[in-house]
Design an enzyme around this catalytic site. Sequence first.
Site, PDB file in Angstrom:
ATOM      1  CG  ASP A  22      -1.664   1.542   1.133  1.00  0.00           C
ATOM      2  OD1 ASP A  22      -1.617   1.889   0.588  1.00  0.00           O
ATOM      3  OD2 ASP A  22      -2.954   1.528   2.106  1.00  0.00           O
ATOM      4  CG  HIS A 137      -4.659  12.167  10.992  1.00  0.00           C
ATOM      5  ND1 HIS A 137      -4.910  13.350  10.996  1.00  0.00           N
ATOM      6  CD2 HIS A 137      -3.506  11.356  10.956  1.00  0.00           C
ATOM      7  CE1 HIS A 137      -3.285  13.468   9.829  1.00  0.00           C
ATOM      8  NE2 HIS A 137      -2.752  12.576   9.775  1.00  0.00           N
ATOM      9  CG  ASP A 174       1.406  15.759  11.722  1.00  0.00           C
ATOM     10  OD1 ASP A 174       2.203  14.624  12.239  1.00  0.00           O
ATOM     11  OD2 ASP A 174       1.253  15.661  11.274  1.00  0.00           O
ATOM     12  CG  HIS A 176      -0.295  14.754   7.822  1.00  0.00           C
ATOM     13  ND1 HIS A 176       1.031  14.917   7.545  1.00  0.00           N
ATOM     14  CD2 HIS A 176      -0.637  14.667   6.552  1.00  0.00           C
ATOM     15  CE1 HIS A 176       1.742  13.594   7.057  1.00  0.00           C
ATOM     16  NE2 HIS A 176       0.837  13.953   6.411  1.00  0.00           N
ATOM     17  CG  ASP A 294       4.136  14.693   9.915  1.00  0.00           C
ATOM     18  OD1 ASP A 294       4.603  15.693  10.889  1.00  0.00           O
ATOM     19  OD2 ASP A 294       3.349  13.834   8.929  1.00  0.00           O
ATOM     20  CE1 TYR A 334       5.297   8.445   9.323  1.00  0.00           C
ATOM     21  CE2 TYR A 334       4.099  10.895   8.709  1.00  0.00           C
ATOM     22  CZ  TYR A 334       4.260   9.812   9.281  1.00  0.00           C
ATOM     23  OH  TYR A 334       2.821   9.858   9.794  1.00  0.00           O
TER      24      TYR A 334
HETATM   25  C1  Q6P Z   1      -1.036  10.377   6.136  1.00  0.00           C
HETATM   26  C2  Q6P Z   1      -1.318  10.187   4.836  1.00  0.00           C
HETATM   27  C3  Q6P Z   1      -0.050   9.746   3.037  1.00  0.00           C
HETATM   28  C4  Q6P Z   1       0.235   9.932   1.361  1.00  0.00           C
HETATM   29  C5  Q6P Z   1       1.250   8.672   1.022  1.00  0.00           C
HETATM   30  C6  Q6P Z   1      -0.937  10.560  13.527  1.00  0.00           C
HETATM   31  C7  Q6P Z   1       0.873  11.066  11.597  1.00  0.00           C
HETATM   32  C8  Q6P Z   1       0.318  11.608  10.328  1.00  0.00           C
HETATM   33  C9  Q6P Z   1      -0.674  10.769   9.722  1.00  0.00           C
HETATM   34  C10 Q6P Z   1      -0.165  11.069   7.385  1.00  0.00           C
HETATM   35  C11 Q6P Z   1      -0.972   9.605   7.047  1.00  0.00           C
HETATM   36  N1  Q6P Z   1      -1.338   9.359   3.204  1.00  0.00           N
HETATM   37  N2  Q6P Z   1       1.737   9.782   0.189  1.00  0.00           N
HETATM   38  O1  Q6P Z   1      -0.556  10.622  12.215  1.00  0.00           O
HETATM   39  O2  Q6P Z   1      -0.711  12.529  10.468  1.00  0.00           O
HETATM   40  O3  Q6P Z   1       1.650  11.718  10.062  1.00  0.00           O
HETATM   41 ZN    ZN Z   2       1.418  14.165   9.660  1.00  0.00          ZN
END
Ligand code: Q6P
Ligand code: ZN
Length: 702
Positions: A22, A137, A174, A176, A294, A334
């Site tokens: 994924d 989230h 963060d 996001h 991130d 990440y």
């Molecule tokens: C981001 C999902 C991925 C798309 C791939 C606490 C941590 C977070 C999670 C981010 C999910 N999209 N290009 O949650 O906010 O970093």
């Molecule tokens: Zn995030």
Amino acid sequence: MAHGTALIYDEEMTKYKLLWVDPACKIEVPERLSVSYEALVRNGLADRCVSIPVREATDAEILLVHSDEYLEAVKKTPYMTLEDLKEFTLQFGDVYFHPNIYRCAKLAAGSALQLVDSVMMERVRNGMALVRPPGHHSMRSAASGFCVFNNVAIAARYAKQKYGVKRVLIVDWDIHHGQGVQYCFEDDPRGVFGKGRIIFGCLKCNILVFVLFIFNSVLYFSWHRYEHQKFWPQLRESDYDSVGKEKGAGFNINLPWNQVGMENSDYLSVFCHVLLPVAYEFCPDLVLVCAGFDSAIGDPEGEMCATPDIFAHLTHLLMNLAGGRLCAVLEGGYNLTSLPQSVCQTVQTLLGDPLPQLANLSGPCRSALESLQCLRSAQKQYWGSLKHTASPTAANISTKRIRIAEGEVEEEEKTELGEEEKNSEEKVWHEPPKRPCPPIRAASVLPDDVACPDGCKRITKDIHPLVVSRLKDHLVQEAEDGDALATFSTLVSLVQKMEKNEVGSGLALVGDVIKAMMCVVQHVSPDLNRVLVVCVGNGKIPSHISRDGKVLVLQISSDASEEQQSKHYISVCLQKGCCNTSGFMQAVLGLLLPVGYEYNPDLVVLVRMPDSGVCDVVWKQLTGLLQSFAKGHTLVLMQEKENSCVGPTASILLGDPAPPLETLQAPDREDVDAVERLRRRLQADWKLLQTTSEYTSGAVQH
Ligand code: Q6P
Ligand code: ZN
């Protein structure tokens, strides 16, 4: 007062991973946690923390935020086959399940609760929990974005319930949007009285009615990559105009980043001009940080350019709120290089080590300024500190969102690089330099009959022949006064010790603070390229101080006669001088901090003018906030008679958090106007003072 920093980590939380292909989830790997922890160990930071064991959150605790049906569904996942897990995952967005993730999610939430317990029971002052899965989230009945249970939201409810904490500030740095946290608290408080402290008295019936459910309980702040709703989770309600609902209006603060590549100055500008003024006004009893990294450079999700050392500053700027009660809980991050570096910067700051210098700060970029301006304007009716901010006048800002929604293409989004090229561009940055603690954290130069505070080293006055011969040329009258000369000479050598990092900070009681300051400033080594002098209170500063532009003076007073501003002398004139807390804090957060960051001094000299009128708590806040600069090298000069200030000043220089200020009233209109006028006048020289995109000539394009 509690001391120490908690660290909560357990290897068990590395024991789940993505079991199928994924692309959206492949970045969320167990190594995120192990490399972060190993970096803390390698840098000797883990050892300096109080290690607190993890525990599982109980059902009742999880149900503080989540629905029974959702909890029951997650409970079944350890027994599912791979196919069932995949299927279960499909109903949510950008998240995966694993047979061990329920166990880890209980530990992650439980870790946040252990952290809250340690801080609230004063086993430690602050702390960090390294957890997986993250939380911000996840919603009442849904997993999302790698999150299963909303660790920080659960922790906030728990703190309120178990400890009666009234006001919780959640800072989500963060990259996001933590929509789960927003949904959880956006209509908070429910059915309780809004902002205001009212006491009704009825003389006739001799009844007093106290309405003491004072302030709203949870304030959520998040900044996030948004790109006009193109970036995940692509929600309309992540924009700046989602301010909270009904009684919760004003207690949800969203700062959308509409471009990638944001830098340290963009982050700092949002802290100085929105988050901190509001946070001080809110006056939290506890600060929780959704600490996702991130938002750091090199991250494949955030694509921002803020360096890991920015987190030292973001952390520090929050550490004088809530009496220092700060709990950071890991969310995203990440890039396996910038993540551990950022975690180390955060923990090292919680431990109280000197802050790194942030060099070459520019102003915020145009896009950041637009977001900032829109946000300030959307929130201005709820916060006294933002009350008098100008509304965006440029029509292009307010209508931009609508035009984007209608599918119009924005000029600035047509970048020279194609998407592919942009993503493949590898970011490089230096590993943050070490932050060594000086062997002597604070030293004092005091008259013999004044006791030296515990932990502070008294420096005996001494005439240093070389220094004295130079001093004598300047201070003719003092030449005969052996004691004054000895004091000045000792101060100069104290600053030399700071320069060599043998001493962190210093404080001194002197006969004449201005003379002492002049002496220090003119006789420190030429290698100190920038000295920031902060003068609190009325009194004339000699105009020949500038030392070829190597000194910047910022004075906060009530003396309007000192209007002769220059690039190197900034006079902030407040109605009641330093007596009015909200006016003073407005000047400190909105002017002094941004100017200080942009100037990036090598030494801070804090001068307390006689009869400055500044009260103890405000003085402590100021002293604490100034530790952001010059690697914490501050020299505090106070008038001999004010020896009651020695203790409070020393405690801050030694690393104690400043006690919280009262919930602030709106500052006086005159004071806000004065600060705003000054800010507008100075923003050509100091770009970090900008809060609107109307002033464009200096705005940077990333
Ligand atoms: C981001 C999902 C991925 C798309 C791939 C606490 C941590 C977070 C999670 C981010 C999910 N999209 N290009 O949650 O906010 O970093
Ligand atoms: Zn995030």
